[in-house]
Design a protein around this motif. Structure first.
Motif, short mmCIF file in Angstrom:
data_model
loop_
_atom_site.label_atom_id
_atom_site.label_comp_id
_atom_site.label_asym_id
_atom_site.label_seq_id
_atom_site.Cartn_x
_atom_site.Cartn_y
_atom_site.Cartn_z
N GLY A 90 0.79 -1.15 0.08
CA GLY A 90 -0.04 0.02 -0.05
C GLY A 90 0.78 1.22 0.04
O GLY A 90 0.45 2.37 -0.60
N SER A 91 2.03 1.06 0.84
CA SER A 91 2.91 2.32 0.72
C SER A 91 3.57 2.49 -0.78
O SER A 91 3.47 3.71 -1.04
CB SER A 91 3.83 2.19 1.92
N PHE A 92 3.79 1.48 -1.37
CA PHE A 92 4.45 1.87 -2.74
C PHE A 92 3.44 2.22 -3.53
O PHE A 92 3.66 3.11 -4.50
CB PHE A 92 4.76 0.58 -3.30
N ILE A 93 2.19 1.82 -3.52
CA ILE A 93 1.02 2.17 -4.38
C ILE A 93 1.06 3.76 -4.02
O ILE A 93 0.73 4.63 -5.01
CB ILE A 93 -0.24 1.43 -4.16
N ALA A 94 1.16 4.11 -2.91
CA ALA A 94 0.72 5.75 -2.61
C ALA A 94 1.89 6.43 -3.00
O ALA A 94 1.59 7.54 -3.38
CB ALA A 94 0.60 5.79 -0.93
N LEU A 99 3.73 10.41 -6.98
CA LEU A 99 4.72 10.86 -8.02
C LEU A 99 4.12 11.25 -9.14
O LEU A 99 4.30 12.33 -10.06
CB LEU A 99 5.73 9.95 -8.16
N PHE A 100 2.99 10.55 -9.51
CA PHE A 100 1.89 10.89 -10.47
C PHE A 100 1.38 12.38 -10.48
O PHE A 100 1.27 13.10 -11.46
CB PHE A 100 0.89 10.06 -10.86
N LEU A 101 1.06 12.75 -9.23
CA LEU A 101 0.33 13.72 -8.97
C LEU A 101 1.54 14.94 -8.90
O LEU A 101 0.85 16.16 -8.89
CB LEU A 101 -0.36 13.93 -7.40
N LEU A 108 -2.80 11.24 -17.78
CA LEU A 108 -3.60 11.14 -16.44
C LEU A 108 -4.85 12.35 -16.65
O LEU A 108 -5.64 12.21 -15.62
CB LEU A 108 -3.18 11.19 -15.19
N GLY A 109 -4.46 13.23 -17.45
CA GLY A 109 -5.56 14.37 -17.31
C GLY A 109 -5.39 15.51 -16.40
O GLY A 109 -6.29 15.96 -16.09
N ILE A 110 -4.23 15.30 -15.87
CA ILE A 110 -3.89 16.45 -14.84
C ILE A 110 -3.41 17.66 -15.67
O ILE A 110 -2.32 17.64 -16.26
CB ILE A 110 -2.71 16.07 -14.10
N PRO A 111 -4.11 18.85 -15.25
CA PRO A 111 -4.05 20.00 -15.97
C PRO A 111 -2.69 20.72 -15.48
O PRO A 111 -2.60 20.63 -14.35
CB PRO A 111 -5.25 20.83 -16.03
N PRO A 112 -1.77 21.08 -16.45
CA PRO A 112 -0.72 21.98 -16.17
C PRO A 112 -0.89 23.30 -15.48
O PRO A 112 -0.11 23.91 -14.65
CB PRO A 112 0.33 22.25 -17.23
N ASP A 114 -3.16 23.89 -12.81
CA ASP A 114 -3.71 23.81 -11.53
C ASP A 114 -2.60 23.48 -10.57
O ASP A 114 -1.87 22.19 -10.55
CB ASP A 114 -4.88 22.56 -11.61
N ILE A 115 -2.12 24.22 -10.08
CA ILE A 115 -0.87 24.17 -8.89
C ILE A 115 -1.48 23.30 -7.76
O ILE A 115 -0.56 22.92 -7.15
CB ILE A 115 -0.22 25.63 -8.60
N ARG A 116 -2.74 23.69 -7.31
CA ARG A 116 -3.15 22.77 -6.23
C ARG A 116 -2.85 21.22 -6.30
O ARG A 116 -2.51 20.54 -5.32
CB ARG A 116 -4.73 23.11 -5.96
N ILE A 117 -3.04 20.68 -7.45
CA ILE A 117 -2.75 19.28 -7.71
C ILE A 117 -1.36 18.94 -7.32
O ILE A 117 -0.91 17.74 -6.71
CB ILE A 117 -3.18 18.84 -9.13
N ILE A 118 -0.32 19.80 -7.80
CA ILE A 118 0.72 19.63 -7.51
C ILE A 118 1.57 19.47 -6.12
O ILE A 118 2.09 18.86 -5.82
CB ILE A 118 1.68 20.49 -8.40
#
Length: 128
Positions: A90-94, A99-101, A108-112, A114-118
């Motif tokens: 679970g910790s490796f999945i987290a 790291l993706f976020l 993944l559709g994460i817009p560049p 939006d600083i809040r996601i980063i």
């Protein structure tokens, strides 16, 4: 109270490397430290591009440490309740999710924009 020579315990570094759990934790910590060291230099430039002042970039870099301190209470609870293999998995999945976020991802559709996601990704790496 001093221990006699017969009662002294000899602890060497090889004990850490014989224990599978400690080896796994050492490897994961080394990988995270390498990634964080590499990513910090790049993220300082990226964060100034988002309009964050130079004097506030350190707060973003401190978020993993703050969330790590806050998560230790909950992590100790999960360590007692979950089997170790499940906890490590679970910790490796987290960590992978965090790291993706931490960066914008068209896959993944994460817009560049939006600083809040980063920043959430930086905070989540402390929990992971």
């Amino acid at each position: 109270m001093e221990l006699s020579e017969k009662e002294e315990l000899h602890i060497s570094y090889s004990l850490f490397f014989k224990n599978k759990s400690s080896v796994l934790m050492i490897i994961s910590l080394v990988l995270i430290c390498i990634y964080q060291s590499f990513n910090t230099a790049i993220m300082a430039i990226v964060l100034t591009g988002y309009g964050i002042p130079d004097t506030h970039i350190g707060y973003v870099f401190a978020t993993p440490c703050v969330t790590y301190i806050g998560a230790t209470i909950f992590i100790s609870f999960f360590i007692k309740k979950l089997p170790r293999r499940l906890f490590f998995f679970g910790s490796f999945i987290a960590v992978v999710c965090a790291l993706f976020l931490m960066g914008p991802s068209p896959l993944l559709g994460i817009p560049p924009e939006d600083i809040r996601i980063i920043i959430f990704g930086w905070a989540f790496i402390g929990v992971a």
